[in-house]
Motif scaffolding. Sequence first.
Motif, PDB file in Angstrom:
ATOM      1  N   PHE A 173       1.011  -1.138   0.048  1.00 32.36           N
ATOM      2  CA  PHE A 173      -0.051   0.015   0.057  1.00 32.36           C
ATOM      3  C   PHE A 173       0.926   1.137   0.048  1.00 32.36           C
ATOM      4  O   PHE A 173       0.552   2.167  -0.724  1.00 32.36           O
ATOM      5  CB  PHE A 173      -1.013   0.148   1.329  1.00 32.36           C
ATOM      6  N   TYR A 174       2.036   1.094   0.627  1.00 32.02           N
ATOM      7  CA  TYR A 174       2.917   2.406   0.624  1.00 32.02           C
ATOM      8  C   TYR A 174       3.465   2.467  -0.617  1.00 32.02           C
ATOM      9  O   TYR A 174       3.692   3.547  -1.108  1.00 32.02           O
ATOM     10  CB  TYR A 174       4.009   1.908   1.791  1.00 32.02           C
ATOM     11  N   LEU A 176       2.286   1.820  -3.607  1.00 29.81           N
ATOM     12  CA  LEU A 176       1.216   2.343  -4.235  1.00 29.81           C
ATOM     13  C   LEU A 176       0.979   3.853  -3.961  1.00 29.81           C
ATOM     14  O   LEU A 176       0.659   4.445  -4.973  1.00 29.81           O
ATOM     15  CB  LEU A 176      -0.362   1.663  -3.975  1.00 29.81           C
ATOM     16  N   ALA A 177       0.976   4.145  -2.748  1.00 32.41           N
ATOM     17  CA  ALA A 177       0.880   5.640  -2.358  1.00 32.41           C
ATOM     18  C   ALA A 177       1.807   6.457  -2.913  1.00 32.41           C
ATOM     19  O   ALA A 177       1.690   7.732  -3.545  1.00 32.41           O
ATOM     20  CB  ALA A 177       0.584   5.657  -1.056  1.00 32.41           C
TER      21      ALA A 177
ATOM     22  N   MET B  68      -1.241   6.951   4.402  1.00 27.34           N
ATOM     23  CA  MET B  68      -0.809   6.540   3.097  1.00 27.34           C
ATOM     24  C   MET B  68      -2.225   6.823   2.218  1.00 27.34           C
ATOM     25  O   MET B  68      -2.023   7.606   1.049  1.00 27.34           O
ATOM     26  CB  MET B  68      -0.765   4.880   2.866  1.00 27.34           C
ATOM     27  N   LEU B  71      -2.197  10.467   1.691  1.00 30.17           N
ATOM     28  CA  LEU B  71      -1.351  11.020   0.674  1.00 30.17           C
ATOM     29  C   LEU B  71      -1.962  10.499  -0.736  1.00 30.17           C
ATOM     30  O   LEU B  71      -1.900  11.436  -1.668  1.00 30.17           O
ATOM     31  CB  LEU B  71      -0.097  10.109   0.609  1.00 30.17           C
ATOM     32  N   MET B  72      -2.515   9.425  -0.862  1.00 34.12           N
ATOM     33  CA  MET B  72      -3.194   9.043  -2.196  1.00 34.12           C
ATOM     34  C   MET B  72      -4.450   9.767  -2.425  1.00 34.12           C
ATOM     35  O   MET B  72      -4.699  10.371  -3.727  1.00 34.12           O
ATOM     36  CB  MET B  72      -3.569   7.542  -2.108  1.00 34.12           C
TER      37      MET B  72
END
Lengths: 456, 204, 183
Positions: A173-174, A176-177, B68, B71-72
């Motif tokens: 997930f990190y 991807l972010a 996260m 951020l996204m």
Amino acid sequence: MTSSAVPYNLNEIGKFFLLSGVWLGIIFGAVWAACWAVGMLVPQLILNAYPNDPCALNVANAIRLLTPLVGVMVFIPINAMYMVLAERRGLALFTVRKGPNRVGPDGFLQTAADAVKLLFKENINPHGGDVLMFTLAPIIFFAPSVFGAIPLLAAVTSNHDLFKIVNLPTGIFYVLAMSSIPVVGIVMGGWASNNKYSLVGGLRSAAQAISYEIPLVLAIITTCFLVGSLDVVNIAQMQKGTDNLASFGFLNWNFFGAGAIPHYLDLLMQGKLEGAQVVTSAFWSLALAFCCILLCGIYLTGACAEINRIPFDLPEAESELVSGYNTEYSGIRFAIFFLAEFTNLFIVSTVAVVMWFGGGATPFPGFLDANTFASIATPFNQALAQAGLPPLMDGQTMSGAFWAIFKTYALVYFAILVRGTLPRFRIDQLLDFGWKKLIPLSLILLLAVTYIRELV
Amino acid sequence: MGDLSELATLASKHMETWLFYLVALITVPFAFGVLLDRNIIRAGFLLIGVFGGISALFLLLQAQFLAMAQLMIYAVGITLVVVIALMLTNPRMEEDKSPSIPAQKAPAALVGTLLFIALYMAILSEGWGNNSEALSPDNITIIGYSLLTHYALPFEFASILLLIALVGAVMLAKHDHFNSKADIDEIEEETKEISERNEHVVKV
Amino acid sequence: MWSKSSSVVVAYVAVISFLVCAYMCGYLTPLFAGMNIHSDYNLCCTALILVLGALAYLMGAGLPAVMITGSLGAFIALSWGQEPLIRYLTLSALLFTIGVYGMTTSRNAVRVLMSIELMLNAVNINLVAFSRYVDPGFVRGQIFAIFILTVAAAEAAVGLAIVLAIYRNAQTVDMEKFNLLKW
């Protein structure tokens, strides 16, 4: 004509492989040496110089913590230099040309010369542009690819002690972010250039990245469902094949349904399936494998769009937009954009390798695995031990790194092949394809995988 | 290699305060920049700084998943949408002479200061049952579990809300082409009138 | 060489930095102790910073510089030495206040929306800080924050679509010119 073209091209292919081998050796050796020096040699020298000093211990540990960062920092420039060269030579192969072959022996040093040229060019600020944003844009484009890739290091080195620290609980997930940030840099650079082509390139990039991020993330999330973990190290290690039939080598990869097929074969061989079960079970395992292959395809397509590779390179379509968002860039800022583009290609390939192609696992049990590399490493380590230095390599990490890099470059070559083959999309076709085909398909696959998982 | 993690925890204990102040010192000027920058599109880009800083704060608070997601969704998604909206509503890329309405500046500053002081007093007056034990590192699992058990209904509602917002935003932002028949009739009548008038003018 | 306003700004920044550093090192305590106001040193220091800010503004310093420096100084004075939870809550209150200020004064409708996003984020900081320091076992604050994130995304999409629709009809996004309902 054709009869003379074939052996000529074979010759070129041989040269291409030689070049790749030499460059990969340089990359591998440099990164390995840097990690060894920072992670083992320097701490040990410090501890030898100041034994029993708590302050020295802390300093040594702090230096050890820096290993992943140093590894990435050494890797990125050399890797980008090789990849640019490989891309140009590979494209030359597909179009039956020679490619760059003048600088150094057979063009080996072409990109080194290019890099030097770019670094010494003048930095030009466009008239009427926003200088601060113009300078920040390449950095925002580049920095996430450095920091985003770090958890993958733990996965591809079989969770080596030095790289354990970067294995975050949020794992994939990190990644991807972080990989979603660079598009901001593109839009920023496009706007700050005060140039309509740059602006259109930046806006195209935004539209493209937002729409293709959804199927990309869905594909990865579905695979995480299937595996039951977000942790990249966990995902990579679950795919590690053994010589048992129940989890045989490459059949155990997520690409082939996360072990559904070898599991079925194992049950079949042991005679545990009866009557109609033989067929239904085979059907569901094959269906799961098919879903996983489709997921990998969706991921690769979405990643291609996300990093603006052909056939999705609309943000920098040179026949329409001069050079898109980086039209006004020159000198080192352009070099950073260039570097980041190739690094991003490498990173999305690494993600695919970790998620679907078994990370650092060997495809065939016993073939170039930890034992082979351990036997290679032993003489080196003994020689170093006699000199009083820490061991240079251990078999498991070496094998993991070797196979991960091998698979990743296989995917990179695939991307080069795609670039040499497919024409560019039109913007409406691109958005259509993303929203009307890939997103529904990935949603259907999400449902299908969660359902089939219970049946296999 | 147990010393590595030990060092990390030791460092985080002492560093957390300093990191907090570092992030705060970066985030607050960015937030002011969003409000006061004369160049409205640059103000939009400054939002990334604010959201990135807040994401760093979430990391300091050991909420990795939320950091996260922040951020996204915020730093990339919402900021990009805002910036594109800014570009669409400001096609000539003009600079604002005064980003704030002058008559409201002084009262708003006063109200803001008072509000801040009031909030601070309220924060101090409450005796928080402080419980500074570390969050379990796999709080992402706890979040996922609770979202699909205790909070399943709000979760479903959130998905419906998102769907409605998606459709609604598309409908609102869609350019009205002359779809309805009444519109077309109206336009035809107008053009007819104009052409008749023109003929009249020409005759005269 | 220096215009008057910039010199005032520089002087103000220097004074506030000095004040805050002195406060952080504990040198200001005796000064306020002589004033004998409930020994709320942090509030005294904040009041001093605010008064200085108002003075600097009256002497011709630019509003943005005064606001940024003053709010940062006040924030550090109010949160230094407190428990971590209160530090986070103070920062969140500051961001919320900035959002309120922007929402009430901004001329551009999109900027108003950005201010609202700022306020929602401030609330999120609050909730996550609670989930860290008040109930670490069940991360209820984080779950609430996730819902706020969802609603904020929906709000941004719909709000910006409305602004675009208004822009198409009125050719402006100036908040002062949306007075169609005024008689």
